[in-house]
Design an enzyme around this catalytic site. Structure first.
Site, mmCIF file in Angstrom:
data_model
loop_
_atom_site.group_PDB
_atom_site.id
_atom_site.type_symbol
_atom_site.label_atom_id
_atom_site.label_comp_id
_atom_site.label_asym_id
_atom_site.label_seq_id
_atom_site.Cartn_x
_atom_site.Cartn_y
_atom_site.Cartn_z
ATOM 1 N N TYR A 24 0.845 -1.205 0.000
ATOM 2 C CA TYR A 24 0.000 0.000 0.000
ATOM 3 C C TYR A 24 0.878 1.253 0.000
ATOM 4 O O TYR A 24 0.610 2.218 -0.733
ATOM 5 C CB TYR A 24 -0.940 0.001 1.217
ATOM 6 C CG TYR A 24 -1.723 1.283 1.345
ATOM 7 C CD1 TYR A 24 -2.689 1.637 0.401
ATOM 8 C CD2 TYR A 24 -1.474 2.179 2.393
ATOM 9 C CE1 TYR A 24 -3.388 2.831 0.501
ATOM 10 C CE2 TYR A 24 -2.170 3.377 2.502
ATOM 11 C CZ TYR A 24 -3.125 3.700 1.558
ATOM 12 O OH TYR A 24 -3.806 4.882 1.650
ATOM 13 N N SER A 106 -3.006 13.417 7.614
ATOM 14 C CA SER A 106 -4.011 13.085 6.600
ATOM 15 C C SER A 106 -5.415 13.049 7.202
ATOM 16 O O SER A 106 -5.590 12.671 8.358
ATOM 17 C CB SER A 106 -3.666 11.716 6.011
ATOM 18 O OG SER A 106 -4.765 11.194 5.306
ATOM 19 N N GLN A 127 -4.444 18.011 6.413
ATOM 20 C CA GLN A 127 -4.798 17.731 5.019
ATOM 21 C C GLN A 127 -6.263 17.364 4.925
ATOM 22 O O GLN A 127 -6.754 16.532 5.680
ATOM 23 C CB GLN A 127 -3.943 16.587 4.477
ATOM 24 C CG GLN A 127 -4.270 16.198 3.027
ATOM 25 C CD GLN A 127 -5.257 15.046 2.930
ATOM 26 O OE1 GLN A 127 -5.222 14.126 3.747
ATOM 27 N NE2 GLN A 127 -6.160 15.108 1.959
ATOM 28 N N TYR A 129 -9.538 16.318 2.212
ATOM 29 C CA TYR A 129 -10.120 15.974 0.918
ATOM 30 C C TYR A 129 -11.485 16.638 0.830
ATOM 31 O O TYR A 129 -12.120 16.884 1.849
ATOM 32 C CB TYR A 129 -10.322 14.455 0.813
ATOM 33 C CG TYR A 129 -9.067 13.662 0.595
ATOM 34 C CD1 TYR A 129 -8.311 13.818 -0.563
ATOM 35 C CD2 TYR A 129 -8.635 12.725 1.532
ATOM 36 C CE1 TYR A 129 -7.163 13.071 -0.784
ATOM 37 C CE2 TYR A 129 -7.486 11.967 1.317
ATOM 38 C CZ TYR A 129 -6.758 12.143 0.163
ATOM 39 O OH TYR A 129 -5.630 11.405 -0.052
ATOM 40 N N THR A 155 -6.245 18.767 -0.650
ATOM 41 C CA THR A 155 -5.841 17.858 -1.727
ATOM 42 C C THR A 155 -6.911 17.794 -2.801
ATOM 43 O O THR A 155 -8.065 17.472 -2.520
ATOM 44 C CB THR A 155 -5.565 16.451 -1.158
ATOM 45 O OG1 THR A 155 -4.530 16.572 -0.184
ATOM 46 C CG2 THR A 155 -5.130 15.486 -2.246
ATOM 47 N N ARG A 164 -5.144 0.913 -7.906
ATOM 48 C CA ARG A 164 -3.819 0.422 -7.547
ATOM 49 C C ARG A 164 -3.893 -1.102 -7.526
ATOM 50 O O ARG A 164 -4.511 -1.692 -6.654
ATOM 51 C CB ARG A 164 -3.405 0.998 -6.200
ATOM 52 C CG ARG A 164 -3.428 2.522 -6.270
ATOM 53 C CD ARG A 164 -3.066 3.238 -5.019
ATOM 54 N NE ARG A 164 -3.516 4.622 -5.113
ATOM 55 C CZ ARG A 164 -3.952 5.349 -4.089
ATOM 56 N NH1 ARG A 164 -3.977 4.829 -2.874
ATOM 57 N NH2 ARG A 164 -4.348 6.589 -4.279
ATOM 58 N N LYS A 253 -3.004 20.943 -2.933
ATOM 59 C CA LYS A 253 -2.058 19.849 -3.166
ATOM 60 C C LYS A 253 -2.546 19.010 -4.335
ATOM 61 O O LYS A 253 -3.679 18.515 -4.309
ATOM 62 C CB LYS A 253 -1.942 18.996 -1.901
ATOM 63 C CG LYS A 253 -1.051 17.777 -2.056
ATOM 64 C CD LYS A 253 -0.804 17.109 -0.709
ATOM 65 C CE LYS A 253 0.058 15.889 -0.829
ATOM 66 N NZ LYS A 253 -0.612 14.749 -1.448
ATOM 67 N N HIS A 277 0.447 13.004 -6.525
ATOM 68 C CA HIS A 277 0.030 12.111 -5.446
ATOM 69 C C HIS A 277 0.967 10.894 -5.351
ATOM 70 O O HIS A 277 0.541 9.778 -5.047
ATOM 71 C CB HIS A 277 -1.420 11.644 -5.676
ATOM 72 C CG HIS A 277 -2.224 11.450 -4.414
ATOM 73 N ND1 HIS A 277 -3.100 12.372 -3.928
ATOM 74 C CD2 HIS A 277 -2.273 10.419 -3.529
ATOM 75 C CE1 HIS A 277 -3.673 11.919 -2.819
ATOM 76 N NE2 HIS A 277 -3.171 10.745 -2.543
ATOM 77 N N ARG A 280 0.138 7.832 -7.547
ATOM 78 C CA ARG A 280 -0.928 6.943 -7.063
ATOM 79 C C ARG A 280 -2.275 7.268 -7.691
ATOM 80 O O ARG A 280 -3.265 6.627 -7.394
ATOM 81 C CB ARG A 280 -1.039 7.054 -5.529
ATOM 82 C CG ARG A 280 0.226 6.608 -4.833
ATOM 83 C CD ARG A 280 0.278 7.071 -3.393
ATOM 84 N NE ARG A 280 -0.541 6.329 -2.470
ATOM 85 C CZ ARG A 280 -0.223 5.164 -1.932
ATOM 86 N NH1 ARG A 280 0.911 4.588 -2.254
ATOM 87 N NH2 ARG A 280 -1.020 4.577 -1.063
HETATM 88 C C1 FNR Z 1 -0.168 9.236 0.203
HETATM 89 N N1 FNR Z 1 -0.504 10.530 -0.214
HETATM 90 C C2 FNR Z 1 -1.587 11.159 0.359
HETATM 91 N N2 FNR Z 1 -1.881 12.467 0.032
HETATM 92 C C3 FNR Z 1 -2.910 13.102 0.620
HETATM 93 O O1 FNR Z 1 -3.140 14.271 0.316
HETATM 94 N N3 FNR Z 1 -3.681 12.464 1.557
HETATM 95 C C4 FNR Z 1 -3.450 11.169 1.938
HETATM 96 O O2 FNR Z 1 -4.153 10.629 2.778
HETATM 97 C C5 FNR Z 1 -2.389 10.482 1.309
HETATM 98 N N4 FNR Z 1 -2.136 9.182 1.612
HETATM 99 C C6 FNR Z 1 -1.021 8.560 1.126
HETATM 100 C C7 FNR Z 1 -0.692 7.276 1.549
HETATM 101 C C8 FNR Z 1 0.476 6.688 1.114
HETATM 102 C C9 FNR Z 1 0.853 5.319 1.626
HETATM 103 C C10 FNR Z 1 1.340 7.377 0.212
HETATM 104 C C11 FNR Z 1 2.642 6.760 -0.244
HETATM 105 C C12 FNR Z 1 1.011 8.630 -0.236
HETATM 106 C C13 FNR Z 1 0.364 11.265 -1.151
HETATM 107 C C14 FNR Z 1 1.492 11.967 -0.391
HETATM 108 O O3 FNR Z 1 1.000 13.017 0.388
HETATM 109 C C15 FNR Z 1 2.549 12.548 -1.337
HETATM 110 O O4 FNR Z 1 1.934 13.361 -2.298
HETATM 111 C C16 FNR Z 1 3.377 11.473 -2.034
HETATM 112 O O5 FNR Z 1 3.636 10.411 -1.157
HETATM 113 C C17 FNR Z 1 4.697 12.048 -2.528
HETATM 114 O O6 FNR Z 1 5.455 11.089 -3.207
HETATM 115 P P1 FNR Z 1 6.616 10.231 -2.504
HETATM 116 O O7 FNR Z 1 7.421 11.141 -1.618
HETATM 117 O O8 FNR Z 1 5.921 9.171 -1.717
HETATM 118 O O9 FNR Z 1 7.353 9.694 -3.671
#
Ligand code: FNR
Length: 379
Positions: A24, A106, A127, A129, A155, A164, A253, A277, A280
């Site tokens: 995940y 989050s 953060q 949504y 976000t 995913r 974001k 993101h 993702r």
């Molecule tokens: C996230 N990201 C994310 N962003 C957000 O706005 N709310 C969220 O709840 C989450 N949850 C989340 C879970 C996991 C497991 C990951 C890996 C990422 C995105 C996160 O804030 C961010 O944008 C990315 O993780 C940046 O990329 P890197 O540093 O993981 O490569």
């Protein structure tokens, strides 16, 4: 293993966490092409090596939204972190506080805003949504401002969740009986995690969302709630609604396009995170680092620009600053470290980033992060 880098922490997390959780964190959407591009495009950027420039004094300090950061790094919002280590959000928030950088909580964190603020002795960035239930959103915003959260990360790149494949295969989102059984066996195969998190780390609800509906008990209930409640009808006009209820800085974001960045300026937000993101959401879009320079050139003098995606070292941090960001967010880097070693892991990983950034500054002749710019890059 004595971890020396972020990728070492990734390996330690892979060993300690059940596969469903490691995947995940680690995975991206579809073919994971954008996830790979985030990392590869940073690696492909070349810094200029400069010499004989008196680098005996280096300043990494920077200001963001009235806060002083010891280095230009922010812990990105990462959902479900309380599943990676016991009360994981509180541990990461304490490590961030000790390192002098902000922690972002989050919406879908396990720990509540209040629990994190009390544990760290400082309120996190929050953060949010866009949720269909505006009454719920208004309540959460009120709680975040009552707790003293200094900034809101709003976000906007998740009108619907990206597919995913790893999560589907592992039963992260909806579990069938076979997947439940294999998760249970996998949990037993990771006794350190089982003891720390599963047996002693509860309650495992999404604390900030729990008040929205009484029937929300398990993580699966929460996914279903999120699926029903994320609002795909959101438009730029909704920013005014948020602004009425949030007096602090608003940072959008998930902006990746110059025209959207210009719209963000027109709507009066305080900052943007250039982000996909973490690869993702929509696979096949530009990496954060590729999108950053054109956005910085278009609007960099009118709002604060942060970036994320693929930052795995202090060298990457300097490359992002050189490409137009004032700071970077890191997601997986801290999630892996937390999963591997809890608060100590996150604290150590931040020390590693700081050491790498110091080295990169010294060898590019950049004595102050605030003066980093395109002149540091070899084009
Ligand atoms: C996230 N990201 C994310 N962003 C957000 O706005 N709310 C969220 O709840 C989450 N949850 C989340 C879970 C996991 C497991 C990951 C890996 C990422 C995105 C996160 O804030 C961010 O944008 C990315 O993780 C940046 O990329 P890197 O540093 O993981 O490569």
């Amino acid at each position: 293993m004595r971890p020396a880098s972020v990728s070492d922490y990734r390996e330690l997390a892979r060993r300690r966490l059940p596969r469903v959780l490691f995947d995940y964190i680690d995975g991206g959407s579809y073919a994971e092409a954008t996830l790979a591009a985030n990392v590869d495009d940073l690696n492909a950027l070349t810094l200029r090596q400069r010499v004989m420039r008196d680098v005996s004094r280096l300043s990494m300090q920077t200001e963001l939204f009235g806060q002083t950061l010891s280095m230009p790094v922010v812990l990105a919002p990462v959902g479900l972190s309380g599943m990676y280590a016991r009360r994981g959000e509180t541990q990461a928030a304490r490590a961030a506080k000790a390192a002098g950088v902000p922690f972002s909580l989050s919406t879908v964190g396990v720990c509540t805003i209040e629990e994190v603020a009390a544990a760290a002795g400082t309120a996190p960035w929050f953060q949010l949504y866009m949720i269909k239930d505006r009454g719920f959103m208004a309540q959460v915003l009120e709680r975040a401002s009552a707790a003293g959260c200094p900034a809101l990360l709003f976000t906007v790149d998740l009108p619907m969740p990206g597919a995913r494949y790893r999560d589907t295969r592992n039963g992260m989102i909806a579990t069938n009986v076979a997947q439940k059984l294999s998760q249970a066996i996998d949990g037993l195969a990771h006794p350190g995690w089982l003891w720390d998190v599963q047996l002693n780390g509860g309650p495992h609800t999404l604390g900030n969302v729990a008040g929205a509906a009484a029937e929300l008990r398990t993580i699966t209930d929460f996914w279903a709630w999120i699926g029903r409640n994320f609002d795909p009808s959101v438009t730029w006009d909704d920013i005014a609604w948020v602004r009425e209820r949030w007096k602090g800085p608003i940072i959008l974001k998930g902006v990746l396009d110059v025209e959207d960045a210009a719209e963000a300026v027109a709507r009066g937000v305080d900052g943007i995170v250039v982000s996909n993101h973490g690869g993702r959401q929509l696979d096949g879009v530009a990496s954060g680092i590729a999108a950053l320079p054109r956005i910085a050139e278009a609007v960099g003098d009118r709002l604060t620009i942060l970036m994320d995606g693929g930052v795995r070292s202090g060298l990457d941090v300097l490359k992002a600053l050189a490409s137009g960001a004032q700071a970077c967010l890191i997601g997986r880097a801290w999630a892996w470290s937390l999963g591997a070693r809890g608060e100590a892991g996150v604290g150590h990983m931040l020390q590693i980033l700081r050491g790498e950034l110091r080295m990169a500054m010294a060898l590019t002749g950049c004595t102050d992060v605030r003066a980093a710019g395109p002149h540091l890059l070899d084009r």
